[in-house]
Design a protein around this motif. Structure first.
Motif, PDB file in Angstrom:
ATOM      1  N   MET A 214       0.819  -1.236  -0.046  1.00  0.00           N
ATOM      2  CA  MET A 214      -0.102  -0.049  -0.055  1.00  0.00           C
ATOM      3  C   MET A 214       0.989   1.199  -0.032  1.00  0.00           C
ATOM      4  SD  MET A 214      -3.215  -1.350   0.141  1.00  0.00           S
ATOM      5  CE  MET A 214      -4.018   0.452   0.449  1.00  0.00           C
ATOM      6  N   ALA A 245      -8.158  -1.804   6.194  1.00  0.00           N
ATOM      7  CA  ALA A 245      -7.848  -0.873   4.865  1.00  0.00           C
ATOM      8  C   ALA A 245      -7.054  -1.671   3.877  1.00  0.00           C
ATOM      9  CB  ALA A 245      -7.292   0.553   5.496  1.00  0.00           C
ATOM     10  N   SER A 246      -5.830  -2.202   4.311  1.00  0.00           N
ATOM     11  CA  SER A 246      -5.012  -2.795   3.391  1.00  0.00           C
ATOM     12  C   SER A 246      -5.646  -4.037   2.686  1.00  0.00           C
ATOM     13  CB  SER A 246      -3.536  -3.062   3.992  1.00  0.00           C
ATOM     14  OG  SER A 246      -3.743  -4.121   5.135  1.00  0.00           O
ATOM     15  N   THR A 254      -4.183   3.122  -1.843  1.00  0.00           N
ATOM     16  CA  THR A 254      -3.941   4.239  -0.787  1.00  0.00           C
ATOM     17  C   THR A 254      -4.669   4.155   0.660  1.00  0.00           C
ATOM     18  OG1 THR A 254      -3.128   5.586  -2.926  1.00  0.00           O
ATOM     19  CG2 THR A 254      -3.613   6.779  -0.603  1.00  0.00           C
ATOM     20  N   ILE A 255      -3.855   4.370   1.531  1.00  0.00           N
ATOM     21  CA  ILE A 255      -4.484   4.685   2.792  1.00  0.00           C
ATOM     22  C   ILE A 255      -3.889   6.272   3.168  1.00  0.00           C
ATOM     23  CG2 ILE A 255      -4.423   3.951   5.328  1.00  0.00           C
ATOM     24  CD1 ILE A 255      -3.804   1.131   4.257  1.00  0.00           C
ATOM     25  N   ASP A 285      -9.308   4.905   3.273  1.00  0.00           N
ATOM     26  CA  ASP A 285      -8.877   4.223   2.046  1.00  0.00           C
ATOM     27  C   ASP A 285      -9.708   4.536   0.676  1.00  0.00           C
ATOM     28  OD1 ASP A 285     -10.763   1.812   1.438  1.00  0.00           O
ATOM     29  OD2 ASP A 285     -10.568   1.797   3.809  1.00  0.00           O
TER      30      ASP A 285
END
Length: 361
Positions: A214, A245-246, A254-255, A285
């Motif tokens: 990420m 989020a990942s 993108t985070i 995210d």
């Protein structure tokens, strides 16, 4: 617009040091089950019943000239039972010393009172989780040991079967360890903590592990005062949100980690008094968003949008934030999901300085 507004709205004015109900919209008339002609001119807290801790909020909005938001307030009107609402206050130019009060009852805000519901569900799950973890982990150790002993005298397909037994029992033990963590009811050891130190620890851990694929962007407010929190538990919260989020998106996602200061939000603390939550952290995210069928219950135990998910990660996050007298909420739609944490300041916190407030990996 005033008549069409679906939320109960009241305009409060000041007369002889008393807050008076100046006007209200039709939704407010329905809320109090009384016409505006009857109640206008009366002291507002004769019409609406709030606990004493929130009476000063009107004066604070008037004095500071900035919005005040209070979550999960019990409000009663016209002798009706109290209901949980969100309360929003903002100062007005007209009438003089006027304040606009918007009330969002539970049917309008969806998750209002949700923190309490989640806590109740969590407490029920805790008792079950502690019992199951204790009763299941012991025999699993025996099963694993027996399978390993059997594998020593086997070969080929038979050994693959014993290896499968060992692998699956270890997976179940790992799940039970998560359940035991969820059942830990020790109170947080809250200290004055530099919020950005915690965020950076979580970011670095994510970059060398589950979030290596990420791009993690940061946007920190360098002037934030210290937060009142257990640093280890807060780190666990941020790591869980980063991991979610990942896992929600593929390579190249993108985070964004953001911290900022915003006055106005208040909740009821465990002692019943209003507690300000001016420190905010957002984990956002650009993934596909939460599945629609779980969006309203994402913080409930055993609710998961992933095929092999346990549904304990976000429930644990909610449990930890509630133990800190904080607030968590989520806004999600395809291409944008953001979890926002709102936390109290440390009583004697200072403003830590961060030389680099933006970075990308």
């Amino acid at each position: 617009m005033w008549s069409a507004l679906p939320l109960p709205a009241f305009v409060i004015s000041r007369r002889d040091s008393v807050d008076i109900l100046h006007s209200c919209n039709p939704a407010a008339e329905d809320f109090i089950a009384t016409s505006a002609a009857v109640v206008c001119g009366l002291p507002v807290f004769d019409v609406l019943t709030l606990d004493a801790a929130n009476h000063s909020a009107v004066d604070r909005a008037r004095r500071t000239q900035s919005p005040v938001i209070i979550r999960d307030v019990e409000i009663a009107a016209s002798g009706q039972p109290p209901i949980y609402c969100n309360l929003q206050l903002a100062s007005l130019e007209e009438p003089a010393e006027g304040v606009l009060m918007l009330i969002a009852p539970h049917q309008h805000v969806g998750r209002i009172g949700g923190q309490r519901r989640v806590n109740a569900a969590a407490n029920s799950a805790i008792g079950m989780s502690q019992m199951l973890a204790h009763e299941i982990k012991n025999p699993l150790a025996g099963i694993t040991g027996a399978a390993q002993l059997l594998s020593m005298g086997l070969s080929g397909e038979d050994r693959e079967l014993t290896d499968l037994i060992v692998e699956e029992t270890r997976r179940i033990v790992a799940l039970l360890t998560q359940v035991e963590t969820f059942g830990d009811q020790r109170p947080p050891q809250r200290l004055a903590v530099n919020l950005h130190d915690v965020l950076e620890r979580a970011r670095r851990s994510a970059k060398v592990g589950f979030g290596a694929h990420m791009q993690i962007l940061t946007d920190y407010d360098p002037s934030l005062p210290e937060v009142l929190a257990d640093p280890d538990q807060l780190l666990q919260v941020i790591l869980n949100l980063l991991k979610n989020a990942s896992e929600a998106q593929g390579e190249g996602g993108t985070i964004r980690l953001r911290s900022f200061f915003e006055r106005g939000l208040q909740v009821h603390g465990r002692d019943g008094h209003a507690l300000a939550l001016p420190l905010h952290v957002e984990v956002a995210d650009d993934g596909p968003g939460l599945p629609q069928h779980i969006a309203e219950n994402v913080f409930d135990p055993f609710i998961s949008g992933r095929e092999n998910g346990t549904g304990l990660g976000l429930a644990l996050v909610s449990k930890i934030i509630a133990a800190h007298d904080g607030w968590i909420e989520v806004d999600s739609h395809p291409g944008h999901t953001v979890f926002r944490l709102s936390l109290p300041m440390a009583p004697t916190g200072k403003s830590p300085k961060r030389p680099d407030t933006r970075k990308a990996d």
